[in-house]
Scaffold this active site. Structure first.
Site, PDB file in Angstrom:
ATOM      1  N   ASN A  30       0.805  -1.223   0.000  1.00  0.00           N
ATOM      2  CA  ASN A  30       0.000   0.000   0.000  1.00  0.00           C
ATOM      3  C   ASN A  30       0.836   1.269   0.000  1.00  0.00           C
ATOM      4  O   ASN A  30       0.295   2.368  -0.061  1.00  0.00           O
ATOM      5  CB  ASN A  30      -0.979  -0.012   1.180  1.00  0.00           C
ATOM      6  CG  ASN A  30      -2.115  -0.980   0.913  1.00  0.00           C
ATOM      7  OD1 ASN A  30      -2.252  -1.491  -0.199  1.00  0.00           O
ATOM      8  ND2 ASN A  30      -2.925  -1.242   1.924  1.00  0.00           N
ATOM      9  N   ASP A 125     -10.928  -4.147  -4.888  1.00  0.00           N
ATOM     10  CA  ASP A 125     -11.322  -5.184  -3.953  1.00  0.00           C
ATOM     11  C   ASP A 125     -12.831  -5.271  -3.796  1.00  0.00           C
ATOM     12  O   ASP A 125     -13.536  -4.290  -3.904  1.00  0.00           O
ATOM     13  CB  ASP A 125     -10.743  -4.882  -2.575  1.00  0.00           C
ATOM     14  CG  ASP A 125      -9.268  -5.136  -2.542  1.00  0.00           C
ATOM     15  OD1 ASP A 125      -8.833  -6.037  -3.246  1.00  0.00           O
ATOM     16  OD2 ASP A 125      -8.580  -4.415  -1.814  1.00  0.00           O
TER      17      ASP A 125
HETATM   18  N1  EPU Z   1     -13.976   7.114   0.980  1.00  0.00           N
HETATM   19  C1  EPU Z   1     -14.996   7.892   0.505  1.00  0.00           C
HETATM   20  N2  EPU Z   1     -14.693   8.914  -0.366  1.00  0.00           N
HETATM   21  C2  EPU Z   1     -13.430   9.157  -0.773  1.00  0.00           C
HETATM   22  C3  EPU Z   1     -12.389   8.357  -0.297  1.00  0.00           C
HETATM   23  C4  EPU Z   1     -12.694   7.331   0.594  1.00  0.00           C
HETATM   24  O1  EPU Z   1     -16.150   7.707   0.846  1.00  0.00           O
HETATM   25  O2  EPU Z   1     -13.221  10.107  -1.559  1.00  0.00           O
HETATM   26  C5  EPU Z   1     -14.311   6.041   1.921  1.00  0.00           C
HETATM   27  C6  EPU Z   1     -14.138   4.675   1.297  1.00  0.00           C
HETATM   28  O3  EPU Z   1     -15.300   4.306   0.612  1.00  0.00           O
HETATM   29  C7  EPU Z   1     -13.863   3.811   2.500  1.00  0.00           C
HETATM   30  C8  EPU Z   1     -13.113   4.716   3.446  1.00  0.00           C
HETATM   31  O4  EPU Z   1     -13.390   6.044   3.008  1.00  0.00           O
HETATM   32  O5  EPU Z   1     -15.048   3.402   3.109  1.00  0.00           O
HETATM   33  C9  EPU Z   1     -11.615   4.479   3.496  1.00  0.00           C
HETATM   34  O6  EPU Z   1     -11.051   4.766   2.264  1.00  0.00           O
HETATM   35  P1  EPU Z   1      -9.523   5.194   2.081  1.00  0.00           P
HETATM   36  O7  EPU Z   1      -9.502   6.194   0.983  1.00  0.00           O
HETATM   37  O8  EPU Z   1      -8.921   5.560   3.398  1.00  0.00           O
HETATM   38  O9  EPU Z   1      -8.871   3.843   1.610  1.00  0.00           O
HETATM   39  P2  EPU Z   1      -8.205   3.520   0.227  1.00  0.00           P
HETATM   40  O10 EPU Z   1      -7.178   4.533  -0.098  1.00  0.00           O
HETATM   41  O11 EPU Z   1      -9.246   3.198  -0.780  1.00  0.00           O
HETATM   42  C10 EPU Z   1      -6.282   2.153   1.362  1.00  0.00           C
HETATM   43  C11 EPU Z   1      -5.685   0.783   1.184  1.00  0.00           C
HETATM   44  C12 EPU Z   1      -6.633  -0.261   1.732  1.00  0.00           C
HETATM   45  C13 EPU Z   1      -6.875   0.028   3.200  1.00  0.00           C
HETATM   46  C14 EPU Z   1      -7.425   1.455   3.364  1.00  0.00           C
HETATM   47  C15 EPU Z   1      -7.634   1.871   4.803  1.00  0.00           C
HETATM   48  C16 EPU Z   1      -4.368   0.964  -0.806  1.00  0.00           C
HETATM   49  C17 EPU Z   1      -4.173   0.573  -2.225  1.00  0.00           C
HETATM   50  N3  EPU Z   1      -5.456   0.535  -0.237  1.00  0.00           N
HETATM   51  O12 EPU Z   1      -7.482   2.154   0.607  1.00  0.00           O
HETATM   52  O13 EPU Z   1      -5.967  -1.504   1.614  1.00  0.00           O
HETATM   53  O14 EPU Z   1      -7.790  -0.901   3.716  1.00  0.00           O
HETATM   54  O15 EPU Z   1      -6.510   2.399   2.758  1.00  0.00           O
HETATM   55  O16 EPU Z   1      -6.440   1.788   5.506  1.00  0.00           O
HETATM   56  O17 EPU Z   1      -3.535   1.622  -0.210  1.00  0.00           O
HETATM   57  C18 EPU Z   1      -5.734  -3.786   1.197  1.00  0.00           C
HETATM   58  O18 EPU Z   1      -4.514  -3.612   1.185  1.00  0.00           O
HETATM   59  O19 EPU Z   1      -6.240  -4.934   1.226  1.00  0.00           O
HETATM   60  C19 EPU Z   1      -6.617  -2.636   1.188  1.00  0.00           C
HETATM   61  C20 EPU Z   1      -7.892  -2.693   0.836  1.00  0.00           C
END
Ligand code: EPU
Length: 431
Positions: A30, A125
């Site tokens: 990540n 995912d």
């Molecule tokens: N969200 C919104 N609007 C946005 C952005 C996010 O509603 O504009 C919501 C998402 O729908 C979610 C929550 O906020 O419910 C968290 O989203 P976040 O943006 O923090 O997560 P992400 O960047 O999509 C990364 C990791 C995930 C990890 C999460 C939380 C990567 C590629 N993915 O996702 O990792 O679970 O942060 O720590 O960095 C994994 O590695 O298996 C994985 C899913």
């Protein structure tokens, strides 16, 4: 009529082994995917180190190639060298983006560098709806126009992005990263409030600083970025993967084993490790890692997932697996991804006593689980199921293990070295 056979790869686990020995963790998935995107911000060759040999890195490398970069991977030395042209192309297509949600992270750098970015809306995912509203609103605050059309998010700027104050409704990891990468080349100062504070955010800030970006407040929820005219390519070592380290730690506790985890930062797993200590583990910190051992049946522990430094959602399935064989009962609360409890149905197939209600799962520990065929719906669910299979009686077959390959380098080989009976096999299924 003869049956139609479909060949598929599965993990076969015979439960009962104790995990003991040493493992070394590589760079964080990540983080590295975003560091690869950040390379787009400077013309020339950026070298990344401690790059894990996982499928998602292959997808991101392919995406960068399609944007006009030259990407050379040296798997043995764990490096990736990315040579970025003066003007990368600006379109990320659905065929790759749907495989890799982190592709959305090219949005910020492409917009900043090229003035335009067309990124297919991601799938990724199978863990529920994952919005992009904060990415979009933040880029608009910086002066971009963003709209969606024919499945693409289309971002444009007529002039240079302008620094602005941005307040995130939620400390989104992806939005913080995209906005950081857009703001480093903007005119003037940007403040991102309620920013994410994950170690992977600190890692990308450190890399951007080494490229010449001016960022203060790194590791806090207020990031201040003073835009610069140009960034230089760099050489950067990826932060170790706390989620892989956490997986081994839970594996040690569940199997009453003893694992020394090298190249891991215990401070990045503070809550998870203290929960394992509550469960009965002994944890010894070392210079560049830690040792986790447990010689009794673990005690069930409650967990509540929250943005960092809270308990990571990416270790929630592992703790459900551990609680399923623990003494007592535990309440697990998932606050980030609503669909992450889907994997509970697979745990029930293994004999676990888990009931969900909205954001909560009540897990009542059983003395044993029983091996069964199960399906990995995403990376972390897959890892949780493998851990459960290690302690289940008889054989567990994990279908769709390619999800696990997206995030864990050499998982089966490491498990075998630690004493597990796990094989990767191809099976023929009648359909
Ligand atoms: N969200 C919104 N609007 C946005 C952005 C996010 O509603 O504009 C919501 C998402 O729908 C979610 C929550 O906020 O419910 C968290 O989203 P976040 O943006 O923090 O997560 P992400 O960047 O999509 C990364 C990791 C995930 C990890 C999460 C939380 C990567 C590629 N993915 O996702 O990792 O679970 O942060 O720590 O960095 C994994 O590695 O298996 C994985 C899913």
């Amino acid at each position: 009529m003869s049956p139609i056979l479909e060949t598929m790869e599965v993990f076969r686990i015979v439960g009962g082994a104790r995990l003991a020995g040493e493992v070394r963790v590589t760079g964080a998935k990540n983080s590295v995917l975003k560091l690869m995107a950040a390379a787009l911000l400077a013309e020339g060759t950026t070298t990344l180190r401690e790059v894990p040999d996982i499928l998602d890195v292959d997808y991101m490398a392919e995406l960068l190639r399609r944007l006009g970069c030259d990407v050379i991977r040296d798997r043995e030395n764990r490096t990736v060298a990315i040579t970025v042209p003066e003007m990368p192309s600006h379109q990320a297509d659905y065929d790759l983006v749907r495989k890799l949600r982190a592709s959305i992270n090219v949005l910020g750098p492409l917009l900043a560098r090229c003035g335009q970015a067309d990124v297919a809306l991601p799938g990724g995912d199978n863990i529920g709806s994952r919005g992009l509203d904060m990415h979009v609103a933040g880029l608009e605050r910086l002066g971009a126009t963003v709209h969606s059309e024919h499945g693409f998010l289309i971002a444009r700027r007529d002039e240079r992005l302008r620094g602005a104050s941005i307040w995130l409704d939620f400390p989104s990891v992806g939005a913080t990263e995209n906005l950081l990468m857009a703001a480093v080349l903007a005119l003037g100062t940007t403040v991102i409030d309620n920013a994410a504070r994950e170690p992977e955010i600190v890692d990308i800030c450190t890399m951007l600083q080494s490229m010449g970006a001016q960022i203060s407040g790194v590791g806090t929820s207020t990031l201040e970025i003073v835009g610069v005219d140009i960034l230089q390519p760099t050489d950067h070592t990826t932060v170790p993967d706390r989620l892989v380290a956490g997986t081994w730690a839970v594996g040690a506790v569940m199997t009453r084993g003893d694992i020394t985890i090298h190249n891991a930062v215990s401070g990045h797993l503070e809550i998870a490790l203290s929960k394992l200590a509550d469960a009965g583990a002994q944890i010894d910190l070392m210079d560049n890692g830690f040792r986790v051992r447990c010689d009794t049946r673990p005690k069930a522990v409650d967990v509540v997932t929250l943005p960092y430094p809270g308990f990571p959602t990416d270790l929630q399935p592992h703790f459900i697996a551990m609680n399923s064989i623990a003494s007592g009962a535990a309440l697990v609360t998932e606050n980030l991804f609503e669909a992450r409890f889907r994997f509970v149905n697979e745990m029930v197939r293994l004999g676990a006593d888990v009931r969900t209600d909205g954001h909560h799962a009540m897990v009542r520990g059983r003395t044993s689980l029983s091996g069964a065929p199960v399906e990995a719906a995403d990376i972390r669910a897959g890892a949780g199921l493998v851990l459960a299979g290690l302690v289940a009686e008889g054989m567990t077959t994990v279908y769709e293990p390619h999800h696990i390959d997206r995030g864990y380098e050499g998982f089966v080989a490491d498990l075998v070295r630690l004493g597990a009976d796990v094989t990767r096999v191809f099976v023929d299924e009648r359909i």
